[in-house]
Each structure stands twice: as C-alpha cells, then as structure tokens.
Write a protein that holds these residues in place. Structure first.
Motif, PDB file in Angstrom:
ATOM      1  N   PHE A  52       0.839  -1.190   0.000  1.00 16.84           N
ATOM      2  CA  PHE A  52       0.000   0.000   0.000  1.00 16.84           C
ATOM      3  C   PHE A  52       0.880   1.249   0.000  1.00 16.84           C
ATOM      4  N   PHE A  53       0.277   2.327  -0.399  1.00 18.82           N
ATOM      5  CA  PHE A  53       0.994   3.595  -0.414  1.00 18.82           C
ATOM      6  C   PHE A  53       0.020   4.714  -0.068  1.00 18.82           C
ATOM      7  N   ILE A  54       0.483   5.637   0.809  1.00 22.76           N
ATOM      8  CA  ILE A  54      -0.368   6.786   1.180  1.00 22.76           C
ATOM      9  C   ILE A  54       0.019   7.979   0.306  1.00 22.76           C
ATOM     10  N   ILE A  55      -0.947   8.671  -0.235  1.00 23.02           N
ATOM     11  CA  ILE A  55      -0.631   9.930  -0.912  1.00 23.02           C
ATOM     12  C   ILE A  55      -1.449  11.066  -0.299  1.00 23.02           C
ATOM     13  N   GLY A  56      -0.875  12.265  -0.370  1.00 22.57           N
ATOM     14  CA  GLY A  56      -1.621  13.446   0.047  1.00 22.57           C
ATOM     15  C   GLY A  56      -2.108  14.108  -1.234  1.00 22.57           C
ATOM     16  N   ASN A  57      -1.470  15.224  -1.587  1.00 25.32           N
ATOM     17  CA  ASN A  57      -1.831  15.896  -2.839  1.00 25.32           C
ATOM     18  C   ASN A  57      -0.942  15.442  -3.998  1.00 25.32           C
ATOM     19  N   GLY A  58      -0.028  14.515  -3.737  1.00 25.44           N
ATOM     20  CA  GLY A  58       0.819  13.992  -4.812  1.00 25.44           C
ATOM     21  C   GLY A  58       1.782  15.014  -5.384  1.00 25.44           C
ATOM     22  N   SER A  59       2.214  15.976  -4.573  1.00 22.78           N
ATOM     23  CA  SER A  59       3.058  17.040  -5.119  1.00 22.78           C
ATOM     24  C   SER A  59       4.553  16.818  -4.881  1.00 22.78           C
ATOM     25  N   ASN A  60       4.879  15.653  -4.319  1.00 22.93           N
ATOM     26  CA  ASN A  60       6.313  15.357  -4.204  1.00 22.93           C
ATOM     27  C   ASN A  60       6.590  13.925  -4.650  1.00 22.93           C
ATOM     28  N   LEU A  61       5.798  13.479  -5.618  1.00 30.84           N
ATOM     29  CA  LEU A  61       5.892  12.079  -6.035  1.00 30.84           C
ATOM     30  C   LEU A  61       6.346  11.967  -7.487  1.00 30.84           C
ATOM     31  N   PRO A 122       1.875  23.245  -2.604  1.00 29.13           N
ATOM     32  CA  PRO A 122       0.669  22.453  -2.867  1.00 29.13           C
ATOM     33  C   PRO A 122       0.589  21.109  -2.128  1.00 29.13           C
ATOM     34  N   GLY A 123       0.710  21.100  -0.815  1.00 28.93           N
ATOM     35  CA  GLY A 123       0.697  19.804  -0.128  1.00 28.93           C
ATOM     36  C   GLY A 123      -0.270  19.750   1.032  1.00 28.93           C
ATOM     37  N   THR A 124      -0.325  18.588   1.664  1.00 27.98           N
ATOM     38  CA  THR A 124      -1.215  18.371   2.811  1.00 27.98           C
ATOM     39  C   THR A 124      -0.418  18.472   4.121  1.00 27.98           C
ATOM     40  N   VAL A 125      -1.164  18.542   5.216  1.00 23.22           N
ATOM     41  CA  VAL A 125      -0.542  18.685   6.540  1.00 23.22           C
ATOM     42  C   VAL A 125       0.295  17.448   6.919  1.00 23.22           C
ATOM     43  N   GLY A 126      -0.253  16.253   6.656  1.00 26.29           N
ATOM     44  CA  GLY A 126       0.484  15.029   7.022  1.00 26.29           C
ATOM     45  C   GLY A 126       1.806  14.947   6.277  1.00 26.29           C
ATOM     46  N   ALA A 127       1.755  15.183   4.977  1.00 20.79           N
ATOM     47  CA  ALA A 127       2.983  15.104   4.172  1.00 20.79           C
ATOM     48  C   ALA A 127       3.960  16.214   4.534  1.00 20.79           C
ATOM     49  N   ALA A 128       3.444  17.351   4.994  1.00 24.82           N
ATOM     50  CA  ALA A 128       4.345  18.449   5.390  1.00 24.82           C
ATOM     51  C   ALA A 128       5.281  17.965   6.492  1.00 24.82           C
ATOM     52  N   LEU A 133       8.569  19.977   5.454  1.00 23.88           N
ATOM     53  CA  LEU A 133       8.357  21.089   4.524  1.00 23.88           C
ATOM     54  C   LEU A 133       9.221  22.301   4.885  1.00 23.88           C
ATOM     55  N   GLY A 134       9.848  22.875   3.889  1.00 25.18           N
ATOM     56  CA  GLY A 134      10.691  24.031   4.179  1.00 25.18           C
ATOM     57  C   GLY A 134      10.665  25.044   3.048  1.00 25.18           C
ATOM     58  N   ALA A 135      10.673  26.310   3.403  1.00 19.50           N
ATOM     59  CA  ALA A 135      10.766  27.371   2.397  1.00 19.50           C
ATOM     60  C   ALA A 135      11.028  28.700   3.091  1.00 19.50           C
ATOM     61  N   ILE A 181       1.482   5.922   9.929  1.00 19.61           N
ATOM     62  CA  ILE A 181       0.626   6.783   9.097  1.00 19.61           C
ATOM     63  C   ILE A 181       0.139   7.955   9.955  1.00 19.61           C
ATOM     64  N   ILE A 182       0.408   9.148   9.495  1.00 18.91           N
ATOM     65  CA  ILE A 182       0.033  10.345  10.260  1.00 18.91           C
ATOM     66  C   ILE A 182      -1.442  10.680  10.021  1.00 18.91           C
ATOM     67  N   THR A 183      -2.164  10.930  11.117  1.00 16.99           N
ATOM     68  CA  THR A 183      -3.572  11.344  10.950  1.00 16.99           C
ATOM     69  C   THR A 183      -3.802  12.781  11.401  1.00 16.99           C
ATOM     70  N   ILE A 224       6.835  36.231  -5.057  1.00 14.22           N
ATOM     71  CA  ILE A 224       8.184  35.664  -5.254  1.00 14.22           C
ATOM     72  C   ILE A 224       8.061  34.266  -5.866  1.00 14.22           C
ATOM     73  N   ARG A 225       7.118  33.474  -5.349  1.00  7.60           N
ATOM     74  CA  ARG A 225       6.967  32.109  -5.878  1.00  7.60           C
ATOM     75  C   ARG A 225       6.479  32.145  -7.334  1.00  7.60           C
ATOM     76  N   LYS A 226       5.560  33.052  -7.609  1.00  7.80           N
ATOM     77  CA  LYS A 226       5.023  33.148  -8.979  1.00  7.80           C
ATOM     78  C   LYS A 226       6.140  33.497  -9.967  1.00  7.80           C
ATOM     79  N   ALA A 238       7.390  18.349  -9.445  1.00  9.16           N
ATOM     80  CA  ALA A 238       7.205  18.005  -8.033  1.00  9.16           C
ATOM     81  C   ALA A 238       8.027  18.962  -7.178  1.00  9.16           C
ATOM     82  N   GLY A 239       8.172  20.184  -7.638  1.00 14.41           N
ATOM     83  CA  GLY A 239       9.010  21.152  -6.915  1.00 14.41           C
ATOM     84  C   GLY A 239      10.479  20.768  -7.073  1.00 14.41           C
ATOM     85  N   SER A 240      11.271  21.046  -6.061  1.00 12.63           N
ATOM     86  CA  SER A 240      12.706  20.721  -6.137  1.00 12.63           C
ATOM     87  C   SER A 240      12.880  19.221  -6.318  1.00 12.63           C
TER      88      SER A 240
HETATM   89  C1  LIG Z   1       5.351  23.750  -7.674  1.00 11.25           C
HETATM   90  C2  LIG Z   1       5.813  23.070  -6.407  1.00 11.25           C
HETATM   91  C3  LIG Z   1       6.467  23.805  -5.424  1.00 11.25           C
HETATM   92  C4  LIG Z   1       6.916  23.193  -4.258  1.00 11.25           C
HETATM   93  N1  LIG Z   1       7.568  23.947  -3.317  1.00 11.25           N
HETATM   94  C5  LIG Z   1       8.033  23.366  -2.199  1.00 11.25           C
HETATM   95  C6  LIG Z   1       8.732  24.123  -1.215  1.00 11.25           C
HETATM   96  O1  LIG Z   1       8.894  25.332  -1.332  1.00 11.25           O
HETATM   97  N2  LIG Z   1       9.208  23.480  -0.125  1.00 11.25           N
HETATM   98  C7  LIG Z   1       9.014  22.145   0.066  1.00 11.25           C
HETATM   99  O2  LIG Z   1       9.467  21.615   1.107  1.00 11.25           O
HETATM  100  N3  LIG Z   1       8.351  21.391  -0.836  1.00 11.25           N
HETATM  101  C8  LIG Z   1       7.852  21.964  -1.960  1.00 11.25           C
HETATM  102  N4  LIG Z   1       7.188  21.206  -2.890  1.00 11.25           N
HETATM  103  C9  LIG Z   1       7.065  19.754  -2.695  1.00 11.25           C
HETATM  104  C10 LIG Z   1       5.734  19.292  -2.029  1.00 11.25           C
HETATM  105  O3  LIG Z   1       4.690  20.197  -2.261  1.00 11.25           O
HETATM  106  C11 LIG Z   1       5.902  19.062  -0.525  1.00 11.25           C
HETATM  107  O4  LIG Z   1       6.870  18.070  -0.272  1.00 11.25           O
HETATM  108  C12 LIG Z   1       4.592  18.642   0.161  1.00 11.25           C
HETATM  109  O5  LIG Z   1       4.795  18.505   1.549  1.00 11.25           O
HETATM  110  C13 LIG Z   1       4.055  17.311  -0.357  1.00 11.25           C
HETATM  111  O6  LIG Z   1       2.727  17.188   0.121  1.00 11.25           O
HETATM  112  P1  LIG Z   1       1.691  16.201  -0.560  1.00 11.25           P
HETATM  113  O7  LIG Z   1       0.442  16.200   0.261  1.00 11.25           O
HETATM  114  O8  LIG Z   1       1.523  16.538  -1.968  1.00 11.25           O
HETATM  115  O9  LIG Z   1       2.455  14.813  -0.359  1.00 11.25           O
HETATM  116  P2  LIG Z   1       2.648  13.586  -1.390  1.00 11.25           P
HETATM  117  O10 LIG Z   1       3.515  14.033  -2.497  1.00 11.25           O
HETATM  118  O11 LIG Z   1       1.320  13.018  -1.744  1.00 11.25           O
HETATM  119  O12 LIG Z   1       3.442  12.567  -0.475  1.00 11.25           O
HETATM  120  C14 LIG Z   1       4.763  12.834  -0.070  1.00 11.25           C
HETATM  121  C15 LIG Z   1       5.249  11.728   0.887  1.00 11.25           C
HETATM  122  O13 LIG Z   1       4.522  11.795   2.107  1.00 11.25           O
HETATM  123  C16 LIG Z   1       3.908  10.536   2.390  1.00 11.25           C
HETATM  124  N5  LIG Z   1       2.645  10.834   3.076  1.00 11.25           N
HETATM  125  C17 LIG Z   1       1.666  11.681   2.638  1.00 11.25           C
HETATM  126  N6  LIG Z   1       0.710  11.776   3.584  1.00 11.25           N
HETATM  127  C18 LIG Z   1       1.072  10.951   4.607  1.00 11.25           C
HETATM  128  C19 LIG Z   1       0.498  10.629   5.862  1.00 11.25           C
HETATM  129  N7  LIG Z   1      -0.646  11.159   6.267  1.00 11.25           N
HETATM  130  N8  LIG Z   1       1.145   9.740   6.680  1.00 11.25           N
HETATM  131  C20 LIG Z   1       2.335   9.203   6.290  1.00 11.25           C
HETATM  132  N9  LIG Z   1       2.918   9.474   5.102  1.00 11.25           N
HETATM  133  C21 LIG Z   1       2.307  10.341   4.275  1.00 11.25           C
HETATM  134  C22 LIG Z   1       3.751   9.857   1.045  1.00 11.25           C
HETATM  135  O14 LIG Z   1       3.664   8.457   1.190  1.00 11.25           O
HETATM  136  C23 LIG Z   1       5.041  10.304   0.369  1.00 11.25           C
HETATM  137  O15 LIG Z   1       6.105   9.512   0.819  1.00 11.25           O
HETATM  138  C24 LIG Z   1       6.702  21.801  -4.058  1.00 11.25           C
HETATM  139  C25 LIG Z   1       6.019  21.063  -5.046  1.00 11.25           C
HETATM  140  C26 LIG Z   1       5.579  21.693  -6.203  1.00 11.25           C
HETATM  141  C27 LIG Z   1       4.853  20.885  -7.240  1.00 11.25           C
END
Ligand SMILES: Cc1cc2nc3c(=O)[nH]c(=O)nc-3n(C[C@H](O)[C@H](O)[C@H](O)COP(=O)(O)OP(=O)(O)OC[C@H]3O[C@@H](n4cnc5c(N)ncnc54)[C@H](O)[C@@H]3O)c2cc1C
Length: 341
Positions: A52-61, A122-128, A133-135, A181-183, A224-226, A238-240
């Motif tokens: 299985f695999f957990i995804i949030g908004n899929g922005s770092n995959l 563009p991400g969720t709290v759990g994935a942050a 998450l850093g910026a 798994i973070i809730t 700045i981001r724009k 997927a960002g950096s």
């Molecule tokens: C245009 C753009 C700009 C971005 N800028 C930045 C930036 O400035 N700084 C930065 O740090 N990142 C940045 N990112 C990367 C990304 O947005 C972050 O890493 C964000 O935290 C990922 O969140 P997500 O919900 O999309 O996670 P996903 O990509 O869906 O998942 C990321 C990881 O977290 C795991 N995961 C997700 N939810 C859970 C949970 N509840 N419990 C356990 N594991 C979980 C997944 O299995 C995966 O391993 C950027 C991405 C884009 C596309």
C-alpha cells in the motif's frame, strides 16, 4: 481475496493524482475521510497482503508508469482546531488531509503566526511533516508540537512529541518507517507576529519596509513564488527534484575553490549544506535545459518539469543525466527529494 470494502475503487489512473502527472493504474484506490475508515482499509491491505501507499496531494511524487498492484490510499481526513491558548503561543491541530495553505489561512484568522513563510506550497498537513516542509527560512518541524497517527504493525494509535519525530533536513522517523501513518498534527504557533525575513529574497522584497504585517508577507511570498516557480496546475513538476548535498567543509573548499560566491549553510559540525540549485543554475548552466518532453524549469534548474506527456522513464533518465553531470564535474552523488513509487 477478503471482501472488498465499500468505497474502494479499482484500476484508477494515478496520473490524475500527482502534480508530475505520471503513473500507471492502482489496482485498488481509496479516499480516506475518517480515522476509522483509514484503519479499516489498512486492515484490508494487511489481510490481503497488498502493498500500500499513502498519498496526500501527490506534489512530491514520481510515480512509475507500470500499474501498481496494491492499494493507494489518498489522505482526505480534514479539520482544524485551536486547541489551547497559552501566554506566548497557542496550539492548533489539523488533520493530515487538510491542505497546508488552508491551515495557514486558519492560523492567520486566529491571529496566530509562524508558518506563514510556507505559504503557497501544494501539499497536505500530514505530508508536510513527512517531508519536513521548508521554504524561505522556515521548516515545519520548528512548529510541530506532536504528531498522532496509526502504527500499522498493530493498528494502535501513536502520539509522538517533537523530539520523538527525530527531525533533520528532509528527514524524520516517518520517512524511515513507512508503517507510521500520520492522521493529525499539533502545531505550536506564536501569539504575536514577528516577520521572519532572514531569507535573501524576502529581505530584498522588504528593503523599504522593515515590519510588514502577515498579509503583506503572504502577498510577498505569492509574488516571489510566482516569479520563480512553475504553476503546478499548469506545468507538471514536483518542486525541487534534488536535495541539497551535505559535504565536509574541506571537500567543499576543494571542489568549489573557483566559485567563492557560492552560498553555503552550516549543517552538522564540520559539514556544510550546498545549494544544489546554485550549482545547477550558475555553475553548470542548466536552466531551461530540455530533452524531448522533459526539462529543467526555465527559471531554476532544480525543478524538473514535464512539458506534457512525459513518462516516468523519461523523467528518470533525464534526472540520471543531471546526476551524472554533477558527479562527473564535482564527484558528488546528489540524492532525489521526490518520493518514487
Ligand atoms: C510547484 C511546487 C512547489 C513546491 N515547493 C516546495 C517548497 O517550497 N518546499 C518544500 O518543502 N516542498 C515543496 N514542494 C514539494 C511538495 O509540495 C511538498 O513536499 C509537500 O509537503 C508534499 O505534500 P503532498 O500532500 O503533496 O504529499 P505527497 O507528495 O502526496 O506525499 C509525499 C510523501 O509523504 C507521504 N505521506 C503523505 N501523507 C502521509 C500521511 N498522512 N502519513 C504518512 N505518510 C504520508 C507519502 O507516502 C510520500 O512519501 C513543491 C512542489 C511543487 C509541485
């Protein structure tokens, strides 16, 4: 196969659930909207020996184009609350599926602050928390008080305080142990706003105004981001793509003797973190470098972009090429920040 539980979908295209827009189909796909349903679906995966695999908004995959034979769970548990107010700070909780931007808006609405520099990611709290998450000079772990979730070894709830999470640059216990798994996350936020303008681009933006209010900081970060990042709704990325390498001071001085302007940041004692973006942009001149449907972003080469219809393999080969260029020139093995499935 045990009876498929209600809400599980089958053969769902994963390219619709990540910002890079790659990926084959998931055999099973589930959107978890409550803690109970999350536990139920995790048990289903375990009983059926499904990966299985957990995804949030899929922005770092970066998701493989081959079909995923297991279960993908999209974290959609939402909700936020001010838990307590203390003299200098307050505790706010947010469920893992909340968007991080919504959390920031909620925090501002309650006259709290601290995480505003993480606006517009563009991400969720759990994935942050998982990604730490850093910026703009802020990392989320500075504000994490505790993290709740489910340990799928025994399906029991865990509660970790900040220290238990073992945070480091783009690293922590959740990165290393995929069974946690973070809730829900509890954040310790400031009652009094004081802008964090240490980061160079923010400092420059506010040259004429030393004490902007929080809304002005949000506006500055949006602009700045724009100006420097692709809009994830329009361009696949997927960002950096790569992490900043951490190397010894000696190796850094030796390798980069010809580049005295290169910024360096203190890491652990004896080590420095070097901005790989600077190396790719300014030393290797890779901004906007393109091969077919894949390239580096025109404004910064640390971001690999999908110009439309690129496959996992095309992006992977392109990234390998960049890794090789860096290795051949500096003998540094760069690591990927994106999570590969
Ligand atoms: C245009 C753009 C700009 C971005 N800028 C930045 C930036 O400035 N700084 C930065 O740090 N990142 C940045 N990112 C990367 C990304 O947005 C972050 O890493 C964000 O935290 C990922 O969140 P997500 O919900 O999309 O996670 P996903 O990509 O869906 O998942 C990321 C990881 O977290 C795991 N995961 C997700 N939810 C859970 C949970 N509840 N419990 C356990 N594991 C979980 C997944 O299995 C995966 O391993 C950027 C991405 C884009 C596309």
């Amino acid at each position: 196969m045990k009876k498929i539980i209600t809400g599980i979908k089958q053969n769902i295209k994963l390219s619709n659930f990540n910002t890079f827009r790659t990926g084959g189909k998931a055999r099973f796909f589930y959107e978890a909207k409550s803690e109970d349903s999350l536990v139920k679906v995790l048990k289903f995966a375990k009983e059926n020996k499904l990966k299985f695999f957990i995804i949030g908004n899929g922005s770092n995959l970066l998701i493989n184009d081959e079909d995923f034979p297991g279960l993908v769970i999209r974290m959609l548990i939402k909700g936020k609350k001010v838990e307590s107010k203390r003299e200098k700070n307050s505790v706010v909780s947010a469920f893992a599926g909340e968007s991080f931007d919504n959390l920031i808006l909620f925090v501002i609405k309650h006259n709290l602050s601290g995480i505003e520099n993480l606006w517009n990611i563009p991400g969720t709290v759990g994935a942050a928390v998982v990604q730490n998450l850093g910026a703009y000079g802020v990392e989320v772990d500075d504000f994490v008080e505790s993290v709740e979730g489910v340990d799928i070894n025994n399906f029991k709830k865990f509660v970790f305080n900040r220290k238990d999470c073992d945070f480091a640059y783009r690293d922590n216990i959740f990165k290393r142990n995929k069974k946690l798994i973070i809730t829900k996350v509890f954040f310790k936020l400031n009652n009094n706003f004081s802008p964090n303008l240490k980061y160079e681009s923010l400092k420059r933006y506010f040259l004429d105004k030393k004490t902007p209010d929080i809304k002005e900081v949000i506006k500055a970060i949006t602009e700045i981001r724009k100006a420097g990042l692709p809009d994830w709704r329009v361009i696949g990325s997927a960002g950096s793509f790569f992490k900043n390498p951490v190397i010894t001071k000696e190796k850094c001085n030796e390798l980069f003797a010809d580049y005295p302007n290169m910024p360096k940041y203190e890491a652990k004692p004896g080590y420095v973190k070097i901005p790989i973006g600077f190396v790719l942009d300014k030393i290797l001149g890779l901004k906007g470098y393109r091969e077919g449907k894949v390239g580096t972003f025109e404004k910064q080469s640390l971001i690999i972009v999908n110009h439309g219809g690129a496959t996992y393999s095309e992006i992977d080969s392109f990234a390998k090429k960049i890794e090789k260029i860096v290795f051949n020139k500096f003998k540094i093995k760069i690591e990927r920040e994106v999570v590969e499935i």
